[in-house]
Design an enzyme around this catalytic site. Structure first.
Site, PDB file in Angstrom:
ATOM      1  N   GLY A  89       6.073 -30.371  16.317  1.00  0.00           N
ATOM      2  CA  GLY A  89       5.408 -31.418  17.075  1.00  0.00           C
ATOM      3  C   GLY A  89       4.118 -31.793  16.370  1.00  0.00           C
ATOM      4  N   GLY A  91       0.837 -31.471  15.449  1.00  0.00           N
ATOM      5  CA  GLY A  91      -0.132 -30.400  15.621  1.00  0.00           C
ATOM      6  C   GLY A  91      -1.535 -30.731  15.161  1.00  0.00           C
ATOM      7  N   LYS A 123      -3.940 -38.135  11.150  1.00  0.00           N
ATOM      8  CA  LYS A 123      -3.812 -36.821  10.512  1.00  0.00           C
ATOM      9  C   LYS A 123      -5.212 -36.218  10.476  1.00  0.00           C
ATOM     10  CE  LYS A 123      -1.432 -34.795   6.487  1.00  0.00           C
ATOM     11  NZ  LYS A 123      -0.713 -35.155   5.242  1.00  0.00           N
ATOM     12  N   GLY A 136      -6.131 -28.153  13.665  1.00  0.00           N
ATOM     13  CA  GLY A 136      -5.912 -29.573  13.905  1.00  0.00           C
ATOM     14  C   GLY A 136      -6.677 -30.493  12.984  1.00  0.00           C
ATOM     15  N   ARG A 189      -2.938 -43.675   9.332  1.00  0.00           N
ATOM     16  CA  ARG A 189      -1.949 -44.357   8.502  1.00  0.00           C
ATOM     17  C   ARG A 189      -1.275 -45.470   9.305  1.00  0.00           C
ATOM     18  NH1 ARG A 189       1.368 -39.445   9.412  1.00  0.00           N
ATOM     19  NH2 ARG A 189       0.597 -38.524   7.489  1.00  0.00           N
ATOM     20  N   ARG A 196      11.186 -39.288  13.966  1.00  0.00           N
ATOM     21  CA  ARG A 196      11.724 -38.467  12.892  1.00  0.00           C
ATOM     22  C   ARG A 196      13.160 -38.028  13.192  1.00  0.00           C
ATOM     23  NH1 ARG A 196       6.324 -37.734  13.876  1.00  0.00           N
ATOM     24  NH2 ARG A 196       4.978 -37.070  12.155  1.00  0.00           N
ATOM     25  N   ASP A 263      11.466 -33.076   9.716  1.00  0.00           N
ATOM     26  CA  ASP A 263      10.358 -33.712  10.436  1.00  0.00           C
ATOM     27  C   ASP A 263       9.546 -34.624   9.531  1.00  0.00           C
ATOM     28  OD1 ASP A 263       9.674 -31.084   9.311  1.00  0.00           O
ATOM     29  OD2 ASP A 263       7.662 -31.479  10.041  1.00  0.00           O
ATOM     30  N   ASN A 264       9.926 -34.734   8.257  1.00  0.00           N
ATOM     31  CA  ASN A 264       9.217 -35.605   7.328  1.00  0.00           C
ATOM     32  C   ASN A 264      10.067 -36.786   6.873  1.00  0.00           C
ATOM     33  OD1 ASN A 264       6.796 -34.216   7.345  1.00  0.00           O
ATOM     34  ND2 ASN A 264       7.375 -32.870   5.674  1.00  0.00           N
ATOM     35  N   ASP A 273       3.631 -38.989   5.158  1.00  0.00           N
ATOM     36  CA  ASP A 273       3.145 -37.611   5.224  1.00  0.00           C
ATOM     37  C   ASP A 273       3.145 -36.940   3.856  1.00  0.00           C
ATOM     38  OD1 ASP A 273       1.960 -35.481   6.395  1.00  0.00           O
ATOM     39  OD2 ASP A 273       3.768 -34.661   7.300  1.00  0.00           O
TER      40      ASP A 273
END
Length: 480
Positions: A89, A91, A123, A136, A189, A196, A263-264, A273
């Site tokens: 998730g 993070g 991010k 984080g 971004r 995803r 997840d990417n 990412d």
């Protein structure tokens, strides 16, 4: 907060409800020093009119933009180096806003059909329920590296997120894999979807057919509207095609993503990412970007395999709502689509027009053979620079710094295959960039030098100069 009349908020992911994301609050940073403001990207979504103070409020303090309900941390699972992780998730980031790109931005894209739905994703914006013990935060170096990667990939015609904003946040971060303490930042971004493969994996892991159905319709309607409602295999086929195009363009750019976990990868086939990325210095199939990729799972030449494996995981999720056979048929389209896209990507990089499958394949094979034979003596990017426009660049290439390399049987085969193809928009060769002896590259030594100037002397001039040169290169290549 004043925005351009072209600003069109459309927070559609938020409509899916609390099963897919959690409301979060951004960290309260001790400082907000604006380091990067991408006004060209901002203009595509009607945000270029913000003053610097308003920009910092929106992207450093995360004051809500008009018509946006507030940030949410998206929920997803994923395979990380092919080990399933149900504890993922957002993070250290969140989805801050969604908005339509302007009609002008849509018309500027090649083969555009309508304004796309775009995300503002962060991010380094602070802890969330999915931080798993992390702080984080994002290192300033990580933010600089992502901005450089995105700018280079965009210039090279790779579908990519863009670094919209980078703000230094004044915290000293401890990291185990780099000198610490180190400076901190928050990145925003601009991306065409953060849905995803792992978003589907979470729903499948929970056995939630209803969530899979909702995701299929959400993704179909917003990102692949040519697919009929309820057609999960058709949606998979569209994602397969977009992923094949992305992978082929990575290869043509000599790019190694480094962490091709589920997840990417997203449903629009847009790269995002950027962590331990690299560009090839020269042809090396086993070249890896991540120091921790000790088996070469995500090495340069294994990226098509990695993307296909990830697509099979997505297909497995869709078995909850579709039959296996049509899903398999959709998956089997990846190989042929990838080869077609690879031919097209190499023609794009060489600035020539298609002559048909057989001739295009000869040129692809001859180009790879020349790069393979050239080894460390023939860097990846300079070959495409020297011969951009095909035979029209012969005099330039054969009088340039690599003239002595361009000889022998392998080169003759390459030149013959190139001569078959007509230049594509030959006027591009008139751009001043092609009068230079060397192209813009993004090798790790230059990246480290750019960071060193910032780290040692707070000197942002090399970073800003590199971004300016990449913007010029984007205009020169004009890949679209």
């Amino acid at each position: 907060m004043p925005v351009s009349p072209a600003y069109r908020p459309e927070p559609r992911f938020f409509d899916l409800g609390p099963d897919y994301a959690d409301a979060v609050t951004a960290a309260d940073f001790p400082q907000t020093i604006l380091r990067l403001r991408n006004d060209r990207a901002a203009a595509e979504v009607g945000l270029e009119t913000l003053t610097d103070a308003e920009w910092i409020a929106a992207f450093g303090r995360f004051a809500p933009l008009p018509g946006q309900p507030g940030p949410i941390a998206m929920r997803y699972h994923g395979h990380q180096f092919r080990t399933y992780n149900p504890d993922l998730g957002d993070g250290r980031g969140f989805l801050a806003a969604q908005l339509r790109e302007t009609p002008q931005a849509a018309s500027d894209r090649v083969a555009s059909d309508r304004p796309r739905l775009m995300d503002l994703g962060t991010k380094g914006s602070g802890r969330t329920p999915w931080s798993r013990g992390g702080d984080g935060r994002l290192t300033l170096k990580g933010g600089v590296r992502e901005a450089l990667a995105a700018a280079m990939l965009e210039a090279l015609g790779v579908p990519t997120s863009r670094a919209l904003s980078l703000i230094e946040t004044g915290e000293a971060l401890e990291r185990g894999d780099e000198p610490s303490p180190t400076r901190s930042a928050v990145l925003v971004r601009l991306s065409h979807s953060h849905v995803r493969f792992g978003t589907f994996q979470r729903a499948a892991y929970l056995g939630r057919r209803d969530q899979i159905e909702a995701l299929v319709e959400h993704v179909r309607a917003l990102y692949h509207p040519q697919v009929a409602p309820g057609d999960a295999p058709g949606l998979l086929a569209a994602i397969v095609a977009a992923s094949a195009r992305l992978t082929a363009r990575w290869i043509a750019a000599g790019f190694v993503h480094g962490v091709l976990n589920t997840d990417n990868l997203n449903v629009t086939g847009e790269s995002f990412d950027y962590g331990p990325w690299r560009f090839l210095p020269f042809y090396d199939p086993g070249f890896t970007a991540a120091y921790f990729d000790q088996t070469g799972l995500y090495a340069f030449a294994r990226q098509p395999e990695a993307v296909f494996w990830n697509l099979t995981q997505l297909a497995g999720c869709l078995k909850l709502v579709a039959e296996v056979e049509p899903l398999t048929d959709a998956l089997n389209g990846f190989g042929p689509a990838y080869i077609r896209e690879l031919r097209a990507a190499f023609l794009m990089r060489l600035g020539v027009l298609s002559l048909g499958e057989a001739a295009d394949q000869r040129l692809l094979d001859a180009t790879l053979a020349l790069l393979r034979e050239g080894g460390a003596s023939l860097r990846w990017e300079p070959l495409f620079f020297d011969w951009f426009g095909g035979f029209a660049s012969s005099a330039r290439a054969l009088s340039g710094p690599r003239a002595r390399i361009y000889q022998g049987e392998t080169f003759d085969a390459f030149r013959f295959a190139l001569m078959e193809h007509e230049p594509d928009r030959i006027a591009r060769l008139e751009h001043p960039m092609f009068a230079a002896r060397e192209p813009e590259e993004m090798l790790i030594e230059e990246v480290e030098a750019i960071w060193s100037a910032i780290d040692a002397d707070d000197d942002w001039a090399p970073f800003e100069a590199k971004l300016a040169r990449l913007e010029a290169a984007r205009a020169a290549w004009a890949f679209g």
